[in-house]
Design an enzyme around this catalytic site. Structure first.
Site, PDB file in Angstrom:
ATOM      1  N   GLU A   1       7.108  18.573  11.685  1.00 10.25           N
ATOM      2  CA  GLU A   1       6.910  17.126  11.730  1.00 10.25           C
ATOM      3  C   GLU A   1       6.698  16.548  10.325  1.00 10.25           C
ATOM      4  O   GLU A   1       5.697  15.880  10.055  1.00 10.25           O
ATOM      5  CB  GLU A   1       5.706  16.787  12.611  1.00 10.25           C
TER       6      GLU A   1
ATOM      7  N   ARG B   1       5.808  12.367   4.885  1.00  8.62           N
ATOM      8  CA  ARG B   1       5.742  12.022   3.462  1.00  8.62           C
ATOM      9  C   ARG B   1       6.774  12.776   2.631  1.00  8.62           C
ATOM     10  O   ARG B   1       7.407  12.207   1.737  1.00  8.62           O
ATOM     11  CB  ARG B   1       4.333  12.345   2.947  1.00  8.62           C
TER      12      ARG B   1
ATOM     13  N   ARG C   1      -2.624   2.289  -0.377  1.00  2.71           N
ATOM     14  CA  ARG C   1      -3.054   3.659  -0.658  1.00  2.71           C
ATOM     15  C   ARG C   1      -4.028   3.767  -1.834  1.00  2.71           C
ATOM     16  O   ARG C   1      -5.005   4.519  -1.736  1.00  2.71           O
ATOM     17  CB  ARG C   1      -1.848   4.569  -0.911  1.00  2.71           C
TER      18      ARG C   1
ATOM     19  N   CYS D   1      -8.004 -11.634  -2.970  1.00  2.00           N
ATOM     20  CA  CYS D   1      -9.396 -11.945  -3.277  1.00  2.00           C
ATOM     21  C   CYS D   1     -10.323 -10.810  -2.838  1.00  2.00           C
ATOM     22  O   CYS D   1     -11.148 -10.954  -1.937  1.00  2.00           O
ATOM     23  CB  CYS D   1      -9.790 -13.262  -2.600  1.00  2.00           C
TER      24      CYS D   1
END
Length: 430
Positions: A288, A291, A327, A358
């Site tokens: 699986e 990334r 990230r 902000c």
């Protein structure tokens, strides 16, 4: 005459490189893309996607292995379609992701359905689509799936996700195989859970599943988990329970800075050796990866708005933000930052690269040495995974556009959102 500084080498993929002083994605100038399509902008390389998938195919050789792309990393339809064309299956964690697979032309018979909180409606949709397998993560989920499948007159193919309590030696937020993680069934309880599964109506046991985490750069954690799974297979065989496949999950890391990424062949050669030695070489292996298939195939392009020197820090304020790439602030993650067209006429300084949101946590990179001016473009590297897919509309910021480069051509694969898009689903009380 001043000798120009050498251009940096982009990390991760040869499909992003400098030509005539300008960063290119394959044969297309990134500066041209930014000028035509605006920023922030996600740019993907089709060739990089193919190369990453081919690395798995090379490591697989002639073995029975199904690569199910972990699509939570990047679920753009163009990305999914590319992997479907290459023959990949898909690892999904929601009904929405299943619908994306179907929209992209993926084969539901190559889909494994993971996730700790599957709802009954999601189970029904997956059963109707005839997915390959449900990766069940708890005994209560097993009972619910049994009820749903039995009521539909179907048998749900099931693999129990086993938590082997193996430390993947990665960031705690992306570690999934320890006792304190929410995922899977504890290895000590797995045998009893399989006996329960085998006794339930509407359930067909077909596999064993494990996924210990992400951004792993050494084989030892994988092999430690595999040994525990093979011991479990021995116990299940003694109980008369046969499994057709062994799902080892994903988790191979990529290069963000100076990491040495683990090639699929390095891991698979050792996996094959161990399963052969234990007598399970005929079992199908399911992987699986997420990334490692898409991370280095994408960049986030942003424009410099302001240079803000202060007594404590130099801030380089750009138009991308934590809403585009979360990230760094979520995981304290490192992403390389490159000038798209490096300047010889700008002074070099050390900057924190920050966005306009902000929040003090709105940063993309810290303490980076850059020679830039207002209006220049920057490329945030290794942004193909967990980038756009985790974007938000905080501060009423429309999400970025996405573009896929294919050789000398490019295709907008997701249009930029507008404020009108954001307001369309809302209403006032009259």
């Amino acid at each position: 005459m001043t000798t120009p500084a050498p251009l940096p080498t982009p990390v991760g993929s040869p499909h992003f490189a400098y030509r005539d002083g300008v960063l290119h994605a394959e044969g297309v100038s990134v500066a041209l893309l930014a000028e035509r399509l605006g920023t922030p902008l996600y740019v993907y390389s089709r060739a990089a996607l193919r190369a990453a998938y081919e690395a798995y195919r090379e490591g697989i050789g002639g073995r029975d292995v199904l690569v199910c792309y972990g699509m939570k990393a990047n679920s753009n339809l163009a990305v999914l379609r590319e992997f479907a064309r290459l023959g990949a299956g898909f690892d999904i964690v929601s009904a929405g992701e299943l619908q994306r697979v179907l929209a992209a032309g993926g084969d539901p018979g190559k889909v494994v359905f993971s996730g700790v909180g599957k709802q009954a409606a999601e189970m029904r949709l997956a059963l109707e689509a005839r997915v390959k397998c449900f990766n069940v993560e708890s005994v209560p989920e097993l009972h619910r799936l049994s009820q749903v499948a039995h009521a539909m007159g179907k048998r749900a193919p099931v693999s129990l996700r086993v938590n082997p309590d193996v430390d993947p030696k990665t960031h705690p937020y992306i570690s999934t195989g320890l006792k304190e993680n929410k995922f899977g069934i504890a290895i000590e309880e797995a045998r009893a859970a399989y006996l329960t599964a085998a006794s339930l109506p509407g359930i067909e046991v077909v596999g064993v599943d494990c996924h210990i985490g992400s951004q792993i750069t050494e084989t030892a954690p994988f092999l430690d988990a595999l040994d525990k799974l093979l011991d479990l297979l021995d116990a299940l065989a003694a109980d008369g329970i046969h499994v057709e496949h062994l799902d080892l999950g994903g988790g191979l890391g990529i290069r963000y800075a100076d990491e040495t990424a683990l090639a699929p062949s390095q891991l698979l050669s050792q996996v094959f050796e161990r399963i052969d030695a234990r007598g399970y070489g005929s079992r199908q292996i399911v992987l699986e990866p997420g990334r490692s298939l898409v991370g280095n195939a994408g960049i986030l392009v942003t424009q410099v708005e302001y240079l803000k020197p202060t007594a404590a820090k130099n801030f380089l304020i750009v138009d991308a933000a934590m809403t585009d790439l979360i990230r760094p602030t979520l995981y304290d993650a490192y992403h390389g930052v490159l000038a798209v067209a490096p300047r010889a006429d700008a002074s070099t300084a050390v900057y924190d690269v920050v966005g306009p949101v902000c929040e003090s946590g709105d940063w993309l990179a810290k303490d980076r040495e850059l020679a830039v001016r207002e209006g220049d473009y920057l490329a945030v590297e290794s942004a193909g995974a967990y980038g756009m897919v985790m974007a938000s509309n905080y501060n009423t910021r429309p999400r970025a556009a996405e573009v896929m480069v294919d050789g000398d051509h490019y295709h907008v694969v997701r249009a930029r959102e507008t404020i009108e898009h954001l307001l369309a689903l809302e209403s006032t009380l009259g």
